[in-house]
Design a protein around this motif. Structure first.
Motif, PDB file in Angstrom:
ATOM      1  N   MET A   1       0.845  -1.209   0.000  1.00  0.00           N
ATOM      2  CA  MET A   1       0.000   0.000   0.000  1.00  0.00           C
ATOM      3  C   MET A   1       0.871   1.246   0.000  1.00  0.00           C
ATOM      4  SD  MET A   1      -3.150   0.855  -0.041  1.00  0.00           S
ATOM      5  CE  MET A   1      -4.155   2.317   0.262  1.00  0.00           C
ATOM      6  N   LYS A   2       1.938   1.189   0.772  1.00  0.00           N
ATOM      7  CA  LYS A   2       2.828   2.350   0.824  1.00  0.00           C
ATOM      8  C   LYS A   2       3.529   2.544  -0.496  1.00  0.00           C
ATOM      9  CE  LYS A   2       3.779   2.079   5.812  1.00  0.00           C
ATOM     10  NZ  LYS A   2       4.829   1.895   6.872  1.00  0.00           N
ATOM     11  N   GLY A   3       3.831   1.446  -1.206  1.00  0.00           N
ATOM     12  CA  GLY A   3       4.479   1.557  -2.514  1.00  0.00           C
ATOM     13  C   GLY A   3       3.586   2.269  -3.498  1.00  0.00           C
ATOM     14  N   HIS A   4       2.264   1.993  -3.461  1.00  0.00           N
ATOM     15  CA  HIS A   4       1.323   2.653  -4.384  1.00  0.00           C
ATOM     16  C   HIS A   4       1.243   4.139  -4.119  1.00  0.00           C
ATOM     17  CE1 HIS A   4      -0.135  -0.894  -6.407  1.00  0.00           C
ATOM     18  NE2 HIS A   4      -0.262  -1.524  -5.186  1.00  0.00           N
ATOM     19  N   LEU A   5       1.200   4.513  -2.887  1.00  0.00           N
ATOM     20  CA  LEU A   5       1.113   5.946  -2.542  1.00  0.00           C
ATOM     21  C   LEU A   5       2.376   6.681  -2.974  1.00  0.00           C
ATOM     22  CD1 LEU A   5      -0.468   5.741   1.035  1.00  0.00           C
ATOM     23  CD2 LEU A   5      -1.580   6.449  -1.104  1.00  0.00           C
ATOM     24  N   ALA A   6       3.500   6.035  -2.846  1.00  0.00           N
ATOM     25  CA  ALA A   6       4.761   6.683  -3.264  1.00  0.00           C
ATOM     26  C   ALA A   6       4.787   6.880  -4.743  1.00  0.00           C
ATOM     27  CB  ALA A   6       5.951   5.835  -2.795  1.00  0.00           C
ATOM     28  N   GLY A   7       4.349   5.914  -5.496  1.00  0.00           N
ATOM     29  CA  GLY A   7       4.313   6.030  -6.962  1.00  0.00           C
ATOM     30  C   GLY A   7       3.362   7.130  -7.385  1.00  0.00           C
ATOM     31  N   PHE A   8       2.199   7.204  -6.759  1.00  0.00           N
ATOM     32  CA  PHE A   8       1.226   8.246  -7.109  1.00  0.00           C
ATOM     33  C   PHE A   8       1.802   9.630  -6.849  1.00  0.00           C
ATOM     34  CE2 PHE A   8      -2.365  11.009  -5.972  1.00  0.00           C
ATOM     35  CZ  PHE A   8      -3.079  10.956  -7.160  1.00  0.00           C
ATOM     36  N   GLY A   9       2.542   9.808  -5.774  1.00  0.00           N
ATOM     37  CA  GLY A   9       3.125  11.137  -5.467  1.00  0.00           C
ATOM     38  C   GLY A   9       4.152  11.535  -6.482  1.00  0.00           C
ATOM     39  N   VAL A  10       4.996  10.593  -6.853  1.00  0.00           N
ATOM     40  CA  VAL A  10       6.025  10.890  -7.859  1.00  0.00           C
ATOM     41  C   VAL A  10       5.390  11.276  -9.164  1.00  0.00           C
ATOM     42  CG1 VAL A  10       7.929   9.877  -9.165  1.00  0.00           C
ATOM     43  CG2 VAL A  10       7.733   9.414  -6.721  1.00  0.00           C
ATOM     44  N   SER A  11       4.307  10.572  -9.550  1.00  0.00           N
ATOM     45  CA  SER A  11       3.632  10.880 -10.817  1.00  0.00           C
ATOM     46  C   SER A  11       3.023  12.264 -10.790  1.00  0.00           C
ATOM     47  CB  SER A  11       2.556   9.812 -11.082  1.00  0.00           C
ATOM     48  OG  SER A  11       1.866  10.095 -12.274  1.00  0.00           O
ATOM     49  N   ALA A  12       2.397  12.663  -9.696  1.00  0.00           N
ATOM     50  CA  ALA A  12       1.779  14.008  -9.605  1.00  0.00           C
ATOM     51  C   ALA A  12       2.836  15.106  -9.668  1.00  0.00           C
ATOM     52  CB  ALA A  12       0.995  14.089  -8.308  1.00  0.00           C
ATOM     53  N   LEU A  13       3.944  14.813  -9.082  1.00  0.00           N
ATOM     54  CA  LEU A  13       5.020  15.798  -9.101  1.00  0.00           C
ATOM     55  C   LEU A  13       5.540  15.995 -10.499  1.00  0.00           C
ATOM     56  CD1 LEU A  13       6.897  17.633  -7.461  1.00  0.00           C
ATOM     57  CD2 LEU A  13       8.387  15.658  -7.081  1.00  0.00           C
ATOM     58  N   LEU A  14       5.725  14.948 -11.243  1.00  0.00           N
ATOM     59  CA  LEU A  14       6.230  15.067 -12.606  1.00  0.00           C
ATOM     60  C   LEU A  14       5.245  15.824 -13.486  1.00  0.00           C
ATOM     61  CD1 LEU A  14       7.812  11.514 -13.128  1.00  0.00           C
ATOM     62  CD2 LEU A  14       9.020  13.681 -12.901  1.00  0.00           C
ATOM     63  N   HIS A  15       3.973  15.497 -13.381  1.00  0.00           N
ATOM     64  CA  HIS A  15       2.985  16.199 -14.205  1.00  0.00           C
ATOM     65  C   HIS A  15       2.940  17.695 -13.876  1.00  0.00           C
ATOM     66  CE1 HIS A  15       1.604  12.091 -14.987  1.00  0.00           C
ATOM     67  NE2 HIS A  15       1.039  12.633 -16.118  1.00  0.00           N
ATOM     68  N   GLY A  16       3.046  18.072 -12.621  1.00  0.00           N
ATOM     69  CA  GLY A  16       3.028  19.522 -12.265  1.00  0.00           C
ATOM     70  C   GLY A  16       4.211  20.234 -12.837  1.00  0.00           C
ATOM     71  N   THR A  17       5.366  19.623 -12.853  1.00  0.00           N
ATOM     72  CA  THR A  17       6.579  20.237 -13.404  1.00  0.00           C
ATOM     73  C   THR A  17       6.432  20.460 -14.885  1.00  0.00           C
ATOM     74  OG1 THR A  17       7.867  19.079 -11.710  1.00  0.00           O
ATOM     75  CG2 THR A  17       9.079  19.972 -13.586  1.00  0.00           C
ATOM     76  N   LEU A  18       5.894  19.484 -15.558  1.00  0.00           N
ATOM     77  CA  LEU A  18       5.705  19.633 -17.002  1.00  0.00           C
ATOM     78  C   LEU A  18       4.735  20.763 -17.319  1.00  0.00           C
ATOM     79  CD1 LEU A  18       5.524  15.863 -18.087  1.00  0.00           C
ATOM     80  CD2 LEU A  18       7.357  17.475 -18.562  1.00  0.00           C
ATOM     81  N   LEU A  19       3.676  20.943 -16.577  1.00  0.00           N
ATOM     82  CA  LEU A  19       2.728  22.038 -16.833  1.00  0.00           C
ATOM     83  C   LEU A  19       3.397  23.399 -16.632  1.00  0.00           C
ATOM     84  CD1 LEU A  19      -0.511  20.644 -15.162  1.00  0.00           C
ATOM     85  CD2 LEU A  19      -0.100  20.994 -17.589  1.00  0.00           C
ATOM     86  N   LEU A  20       4.195  23.532 -15.632  1.00  0.00           N
ATOM     87  CA  LEU A  20       4.864  24.800 -15.402  1.00  0.00           C
ATOM     88  C   LEU A  20       5.826  25.133 -16.521  1.00  0.00           C
ATOM     89  CD1 LEU A  20       5.637  24.518 -11.553  1.00  0.00           C
ATOM     90  CD2 LEU A  20       3.921  25.950 -12.676  1.00  0.00           C
ATOM     91  N   VAL A  21       6.472  24.160 -17.106  1.00  0.00           N
ATOM     92  CA  VAL A  21       7.410  24.405 -18.199  1.00  0.00           C
ATOM     93  C   VAL A  21       6.677  24.688 -19.487  1.00  0.00           C
ATOM     94  CG1 VAL A  21       9.259  23.349 -19.576  1.00  0.00           C
ATOM     95  CG2 VAL A  21       9.241  23.009 -17.118  1.00  0.00           C
ATOM     96  N   ALA A  22       5.589  23.993 -19.764  1.00  0.00           N
ATOM     97  CA  ALA A  22       4.903  24.119 -21.057  1.00  0.00           C
ATOM     98  C   ALA A  22       4.009  25.338 -21.106  1.00  0.00           C
ATOM     99  CB  ALA A  22       4.086  22.842 -21.314  1.00  0.00           C
ATOM    100  N   LEU A  23       3.552  25.865 -20.000  1.00  0.00           N
ATOM    101  CA  LEU A  23       2.590  26.986 -20.022  1.00  0.00           C
ATOM    102  C   LEU A  23       3.193  28.235 -20.639  1.00  0.00           C
ATOM    103  CD1 LEU A  23      -0.213  27.918 -19.251  1.00  0.00           C
ATOM    104  CD2 LEU A  23       0.641  28.517 -16.979  1.00  0.00           C
ATOM    105  N   PRO A  24       4.395  28.687 -20.334  1.00  0.00           N
ATOM    106  CA  PRO A  24       4.943  29.893 -20.990  1.00  0.00           C
ATOM    107  C   PRO A  24       5.120  29.699 -22.462  1.00  0.00           C
ATOM    108  CG  PRO A  24       6.244  29.274 -19.074  1.00  0.00           C
ATOM    109  CD  PRO A  24       5.264  28.236 -19.231  1.00  0.00           C
ATOM    110  N   LEU A  25       5.503  28.489 -22.864  1.00  0.00           N
ATOM    111  CA  LEU A  25       5.693  28.241 -24.290  1.00  0.00           C
ATOM    112  C   LEU A  25       4.380  28.388 -25.040  1.00  0.00           C
ATOM    113  CD1 LEU A  25       8.141  25.191 -24.108  1.00  0.00           C
ATOM    114  CD2 LEU A  25       8.695  27.526 -24.756  1.00  0.00           C
ATOM    115  N   LEU A  26       3.308  27.917 -24.457  1.00  0.00           N
ATOM    116  CA  LEU A  26       1.991  28.033 -25.107  1.00  0.00           C
ATOM    117  C   LEU A  26       1.572  29.483 -25.242  1.00  0.00           C
ATOM    118  CD1 LEU A  26       0.150  25.036 -23.388  1.00  0.00           C
ATOM    119  CD2 LEU A  26       0.908  25.174 -25.756  1.00  0.00           C
TER     120      LEU A  26
END
Length: 258
Positions: A1-26
């Motif tokens: 269960m703890k492994g799933h929560l860790a994976g979900f956190g890492v995924s959310a973090l990566l997606h937020g970083t990508l949005l911050l980088v792509a928004l100025p370009l758009l």
């Protein structure tokens, strides 16, 4: 269960970083794509009324779909009506014909009695007495003479001793040749001598064969008689023997060969 929560956190973090980088370009790309404003040109043709719409030909009336006529129910095939055969009426019994009435016997006319005229009486004539003639004396026939029977002279009997001896020997040999030793007697080793008496006719026929002296054994006696009867007619008398018949009494020997 703890492994799933860790994976979900890492995924959310990566997606937020990508949005911050792509928004100025758009945002920068949208600025580049906005076109420059061009002057607006107007013409009088734009304010002319629109031409009237072309008149459409009235639509052709649509023919109503054909109404399906109800199909009349098919009549059931009528079976041929079999007319009942007319019942033959029984013929009325024939009336018996009346028996013919017997004809009445016709009366024959009675014959009239004939009138017979009576003849005149005839006078009786008395005949004269007959004259008796004397009978002649019977003539006696001569007595028949007795017929003398002449006895036929018998043929002279010639006794040829040599011919008789030869015939006797031939007859004895013939009977011995026709003799058959009985099987039962041979198995029982029975021996004996049978004396058979018989009569021979001139043509060689043997009659009246009988056992005059038995051997004491029925098998041998019967075999001896069979041998004699089997020789009948095989040996007629020769020219040198003149006999009406000839009586014999011959011995038939049965002896085993050891």
């Amino acid at each position: 269960m703890k492994g799933h929560l860790a994976g979900f956190g890492v995924s959310a973090l990566l997606h937020g970083t990508l949005l911050l980088v792509a928004l100025p370009l758009l945002l920068w790309q949208e600025k580049l794509s906005v076109p420059e404003e061009q002057p607006l040109t107007l013409s009088l043709a734009q304010f002319q009324p629109a031409p009237p719409p072309p008149q459409l030909a009235p639509p052709e009336p649509i023919a109503p779909p054909p109404v399906a006529q109800p199909v009349p129910p098919s009549k059931p095939e009528s079976k041929p009506v079999v007319k009942p055969k007319p019942v033959e009426k029984p013929k009325p019994p024939e009336k018996p014909k009346p028996a013919p009435k017997p004809e009445k016997p016709r009366k024959r006319p009675e014959p009239k009695p004939e009138v017979v005229s009576q003849p005149a009486p005839v006078k009786e004539i008395v005949p004269p007495a007959p004259v008796v003639a004397p009978r002649p004396a019977p003539v006696l026939a001569p007595a028949p003479r007795p017929v003398q029977r002449v006895a036929a002279s018998a043929a002279p009997v010639v006794n040829n001793a040599a011919a008789e001896a030869a015939y006797r020997q031939k007859l004895q040999s013939l009977i011995a040749a026709r003799k058959q030793y009985p099987r039962m007697a041979e198995k029982a080793e029975v021996e004996g001598t049978v004396t058979v008496s018989f009569t021979v006719l001139p043509n060689g026929t043997i009659t009246g064969a009988r056992v005059s002296q038995s051997s004491g054994n029925d098998w041998l006696d019967k075999a001896a008689l069979q041998a004699v009867n089997a020789s009948s007619g095989a040996l007629p008398f020769p020219a040198g023997i003149h006999k009406a018949q000839w009586d014999f009494a011959l011995k038939v020997n049965f002896k085993l060969d050891w």
